[in-house]
Design a protein around this motif. Structure first.
Motif, mmCIF file in Angstrom:
data_model
loop_
_atom_site.group_PDB
_atom_site.id
_atom_site.type_symbol
_atom_site.label_atom_id
_atom_site.label_comp_id
_atom_site.label_asym_id
_atom_site.label_seq_id
_atom_site.Cartn_x
_atom_site.Cartn_y
_atom_site.Cartn_z
ATOM 1 N N TYR A 1 -2.621 -6.292 9.640
ATOM 2 C CA TYR A 1 -1.490 -6.025 8.720
ATOM 3 C C TYR A 1 -0.493 -5.474 9.502
ATOM 4 C CZ TYR A 1 -5.074 -6.433 4.730
ATOM 5 O OH TYR A 1 -5.719 -7.176 4.128
ATOM 6 N N VAL A 2 0.912 -5.962 9.313
ATOM 7 C CA VAL A 2 1.993 -5.769 10.144
ATOM 8 C C VAL A 2 3.188 -5.317 9.056
ATOM 9 C CG1 VAL A 2 3.687 -6.439 11.898
ATOM 10 C CG2 VAL A 2 1.208 -7.195 11.992
ATOM 11 N N GLU A 3 3.884 -4.172 9.275
ATOM 12 C CA GLU A 3 4.834 -3.755 8.103
ATOM 13 C C GLU A 3 5.859 -4.978 8.112
ATOM 14 O OE1 GLU A 3 6.501 0.400 6.476
ATOM 15 O OE2 GLU A 3 5.567 0.135 8.504
ATOM 16 N N GLN B 1 0.897 -1.008 0.101
ATOM 17 C CA GLN B 1 -0.082 -0.019 0.081
ATOM 18 C C GLN B 1 0.914 1.234 -0.039
ATOM 19 O OE1 GLN B 1 -2.210 1.243 3.453
ATOM 20 N NE2 GLN B 1 -4.028 1.375 2.416
ATOM 21 N N GLU B 2 0.800 2.022 -1.050
ATOM 22 C CA GLU B 2 1.585 3.437 -1.143
ATOM 23 C C GLU B 2 3.004 2.919 -1.007
ATOM 24 O OE1 GLU B 2 -0.553 5.898 1.657
ATOM 25 O OE2 GLU B 2 -1.448 6.862 -0.119
ATOM 26 N N GLY B 3 3.489 1.880 -1.821
ATOM 27 C CA GLY B 3 4.949 1.458 -1.486
ATOM 28 C C GLY B 3 5.606 0.924 -0.345
ATOM 29 N N ARG B 4 4.664 0.789 0.808
ATOM 30 C CA ARG B 4 5.089 0.150 1.960
ATOM 31 C C ARG B 4 4.515 -1.494 1.833
ATOM 32 N NH1 ARG B 4 2.195 3.721 6.271
ATOM 33 N NH2 ARG B 4 3.206 2.145 7.622
ATOM 34 N N TRP B 5 5.252 -2.265 2.580
ATOM 35 C CA TRP B 5 5.143 -3.671 2.325
ATOM 36 C C TRP B 5 4.465 -4.069 3.876
ATOM 37 C CZ3 TRP B 5 6.143 -7.087 -1.368
ATOM 38 C CH2 TRP B 5 6.736 -6.700 -2.613
ATOM 39 N N PHE B 6 3.305 -4.933 3.766
ATOM 40 C CA PHE B 6 2.675 -5.491 4.930
ATOM 41 C C PHE B 6 2.565 -6.965 4.800
ATOM 42 C CE2 PHE B 6 1.518 -1.088 4.435
ATOM 43 C CZ PHE B 6 1.658 -0.624 5.708
ATOM 44 N N PRO C 1 -3.517 2.516 -10.252
ATOM 45 C CA PRO C 1 -4.367 3.369 -10.752
ATOM 46 C C PRO C 1 -4.814 4.220 -9.363
ATOM 47 C CG PRO C 1 -5.034 1.134 -11.466
ATOM 48 C CD PRO C 1 -3.994 1.068 -10.656
ATOM 49 N N GLY C 2 -5.333 5.449 -9.659
ATOM 50 C CA GLY C 2 -5.703 6.534 -8.528
ATOM 51 C C GLY C 2 -6.761 5.836 -7.541
ATOM 52 N N ASP C 3 -7.877 5.105 -8.031
ATOM 53 C CA ASP C 3 -8.673 4.462 -6.913
ATOM 54 C C ASP C 3 -8.255 3.125 -6.088
ATOM 55 O OD1 ASP C 3 -8.441 2.959 -9.557
ATOM 56 O OD2 ASP C 3 -10.172 1.895 -8.998
ATOM 57 N N LEU C 4 -7.030 2.999 -6.553
ATOM 58 C CA LEU C 4 -6.511 1.904 -5.589
ATOM 59 C C LEU C 4 -5.265 2.195 -4.976
ATOM 60 C CD1 LEU C 4 -6.480 -1.119 -8.032
ATOM 61 C CD2 LEU C 4 -8.229 -0.710 -6.461
ATOM 62 N N GLN C 5 -5.124 3.623 -4.644
ATOM 63 C CA GLN C 5 -3.709 3.929 -3.950
ATOM 64 C C GLN C 5 -3.786 3.931 -2.505
ATOM 65 O OE1 GLN C 5 -0.841 5.403 -5.152
ATOM 66 N NE2 GLN C 5 -1.399 5.404 -7.362
ATOM 67 N N GLN C 6 -4.986 3.828 -2.043
ATOM 68 C CA GLN C 6 -5.167 3.435 -0.744
ATOM 69 C C GLN C 6 -5.682 2.338 -0.090
ATOM 70 O OE1 GLN C 6 -4.328 6.294 1.347
ATOM 71 N NE2 GLN C 6 -3.879 7.336 -0.417
ATOM 72 N N VAL C 7 -5.464 1.238 -1.267
ATOM 73 C CA VAL C 7 -6.137 0.076 -0.953
ATOM 74 C C VAL C 7 -4.815 -0.928 -0.772
ATOM 75 C CG1 VAL C 7 -7.486 -1.987 -1.997
ATOM 76 C CG2 VAL C 7 -7.980 0.544 -2.202
ATOM 77 N N MET C 8 -5.021 -1.940 0.123
ATOM 78 C CA MET C 8 -4.028 -3.195 0.255
ATOM 79 C C MET C 8 -4.029 -3.944 -0.750
ATOM 80 S SD MET C 8 -2.171 -3.025 3.231
ATOM 81 C CE MET C 8 -2.168 -2.326 4.718
ATOM 82 N N LEU C 9 -2.834 -3.966 -1.558
ATOM 83 C CA LEU C 9 -2.957 -4.805 -2.726
ATOM 84 C C LEU C 9 -2.324 -6.008 -2.591
ATOM 85 C CD1 LEU C 9 -2.532 -2.048 -5.495
ATOM 86 C CD2 LEU C 9 -4.632 -3.089 -4.737
ATOM 87 N N GLN C 10 -2.538 -7.103 -3.004
ATOM 88 C CA GLN C 10 -1.959 -8.401 -2.608
ATOM 89 C C GLN C 10 -1.087 -8.747 -3.560
ATOM 90 O OE1 GLN C 10 -4.431 -11.983 -2.229
ATOM 91 N NE2 GLN C 10 -2.784 -13.519 -2.027
ATOM 92 N N VAL C 11 0.277 -9.114 -3.027
ATOM 93 C CA VAL C 11 1.151 -9.563 -3.836
ATOM 94 C C VAL C 11 1.321 -10.768 -4.638
ATOM 95 C CG1 VAL C 11 3.674 -9.456 -3.922
ATOM 96 C CG2 VAL C 11 2.721 -8.068 -2.365
ATOM 97 N N ILE C 12 1.346 -10.915 -5.769
ATOM 98 C CA ILE C 12 1.411 -12.162 -6.252
ATOM 99 C C ILE C 12 2.736 -12.307 -7.223
ATOM 100 C CG2 ILE C 12 -0.995 -12.600 -6.502
ATOM 101 C CD1 ILE C 12 -0.799 -11.731 -9.469
ATOM 102 N N THR C 13 3.202 -13.510 -7.695
ATOM 103 C CA THR C 13 4.314 -13.506 -8.518
ATOM 104 C C THR C 13 4.066 -12.972 -9.821
ATOM 105 O OG1 THR C 13 3.822 -15.824 -9.263
ATOM 106 C CG2 THR C 13 5.034 -15.792 -7.196
#
Length: 416
Positions: A238-240, A217-222, A267-279
């Motif tokens: 969610y823990v950094e 989220q916003e370049g930070r990893w959780f 995208p702008g509408d997902l900037q504040q959303v926790m996005l899951q990391v996939i390979t």
């Protein structure tokens, strides 16, 4: 552009490999329904789900050991394996115990000792990590423990453990099929990045060494971890955490399904959303290993069973064949997270070799040595006598009864 496929866990949020779990809500089935004294309750999305007691991984181990029993019984019944009926059960028990102890111990001590012994944790939490659903399994440790167990069995009883090892190793090749299928269904031990022309490359969920899913989220990893609450319960939060060192993409799960997101252009509408990391697109190396270490090796060993003349050769074929197949498979398999770093993204431990390849070289040398030794000095299978032999007292009693005046000849024994 590569036509990468999604692993089922990405595209179907109901997809799970956990079959049974015990938690505060009772017995949870397939992560969907909880059965308790209050009835059946839908628990999808509930964070605190308790401890896993059966998942596909455990189920595949059960199927593998059923094959140990089937092969021992079938090859004993057709006369190839000359042991008495109770020895079949002894062999299954020994191999099961050795596998569980050896495979878990090797994973804990070789692959991930930091997590089990050096990260801050109470004694209870450390035991929970080892004995419940935190502990991985290492096949090289299982192989070592079975060999050691067989040697101790031989020292105690002089049982024909070498010939029994031929049967057990054949079942071990079948077990590799089951375990690698479980790896695939669990979405773990996936492969390295695949080339653009590979149509069956896949995306997998990224988890860290603690088994937690990663998010950005916003370049930070959780990581989504279980965190102790003041009342003693656990809650998912969610823990950094540290970033993932290999190629990755992001996904967002919405009402319209899974949406893939380019990490460099969120995208702008997902900037504040926790996005899951996939390979990024990867080789489904679990299926490669299933074919190499399992299907092909098992078929070859069954083919060779009645073509080898000396006990021990078939076991040597397994050790050498498995090690060679594993060494090849490591070129496609993801690096071990425990050995990865920004400076060493492939997680190598000795030059270009991974830990799996290093252990496989030792196993390959052992297997070739076993083949060479037993080809020259192994007992001829046709000359192996039934074990254990009939007790002398029983044989003498039978002889007396058979020669007693006026007595009838004893009935033929059905035991073999």
């Amino acid at each position: 552009m590569i036509g990468a496929l999604d692993h089922p866990q990405l595209t179907h949020d109901w997809f799970t490999t956990v079959l049974l779990r015990v938690g505060g809500r009772g017995l949870v089935i397939y992560e969907r329904w909880a059965i308790s004294s209050s009835g059946i309750v839908d628990v999808r999305g509930v964070a605190d789900r308790g401890e896993v007691i059966l998942d596909v991984y455990y189920l595949m181990y059960l199927i593998s050991f059923l094959m140990v029993f089937v092969l021992f019984k079938r090859w004993r019944d057709d006369g190839w394996l000359k042991v008495r009926k109770h020895v079949v059960y002894d062999a299954v028990f020994m191999s099961l115990t050795a596998t569980l102890i050896g495979a878990k111990a090797a994973y804990i001590l070789i692959y991930n000792p930091d997590f089990y012994f050096r990260e801050p944790a109470t004694t209870g939490e450390t035991l929970r990590r080892i004995f419940l659903n935190w502990s991985g399994m290492a096949s090289h440790g299982a192989a070592f423990a079975i060999v050691l167990g067989a040697f101790l069995w031989w020292l105690k009883s002089r049982a024909p453990v070498v010939h029994m090892g031929d049967v057990g190793c054949t079942a071990g090749a079948f077990g590799a099929i089951c375990v690698r299928l479980a790896n695939f269904l669990n979405g773990e031990l996936y492969g390295r990045e695949a080339p653009g022309w590979l149509p069956w490359a896949m995306h997998f969920e990224v988890r860290n060494g603690r088994g937690n899913k990663l998010f950005v989220q916003e370049g930070r990893w959780f990581e989504l971890a279980s965190v102790a609450q003041p009342d003693g319960t656990l809650a998912r939060q969610y823990v950094e955490t540290q970033p993932y060192h290999l190629g990755y993409e992001l996904v967002h799960r919405g009402t319209n399904g899974v949406r893939h997101v380019d990490p460099a252009a969120v995208p702008g509408d997902l900037q504040q959303v926790m996005l899951q990391v996939i390979t990024s697109p990867r080789h489904p190396s679990q299926l490669y290993q299933c074919l190499l270490e399992g299907v092909l090796l098992f078929a070859f060993m069954v083919f060779m069973r009645k073509r080898v003349r000396r006990a021990g050769v078939l076991a040597g074929i397994f050790f050498a064949g498995y090690a060679g197949a594993r060494f090849i498979g490591e070129f496609f398999r993801e690096p071990d997270k425990q050995f990865q770093s920004a400076e060493n993204p492939l997680g190598t431990v000795l030059g270009p070799l991974s830990m799996g390849q290093l252990l496989s070289l030792g196993m390959l040398a052992f297997g070739l040595g076993v083949i060479a030794y037993f080809l020259r000095r192994g007992r001829l299978i046709s000359e192996i006598e039934m074990w254990p032999p009939e007790p002398p007292a029983a044989a003498e009693t039978t002889a007396v009864v058979a020669t007693a005046p006026g007595s009838q000849a004893p009935e033929k024994s059905s035991s073999r």
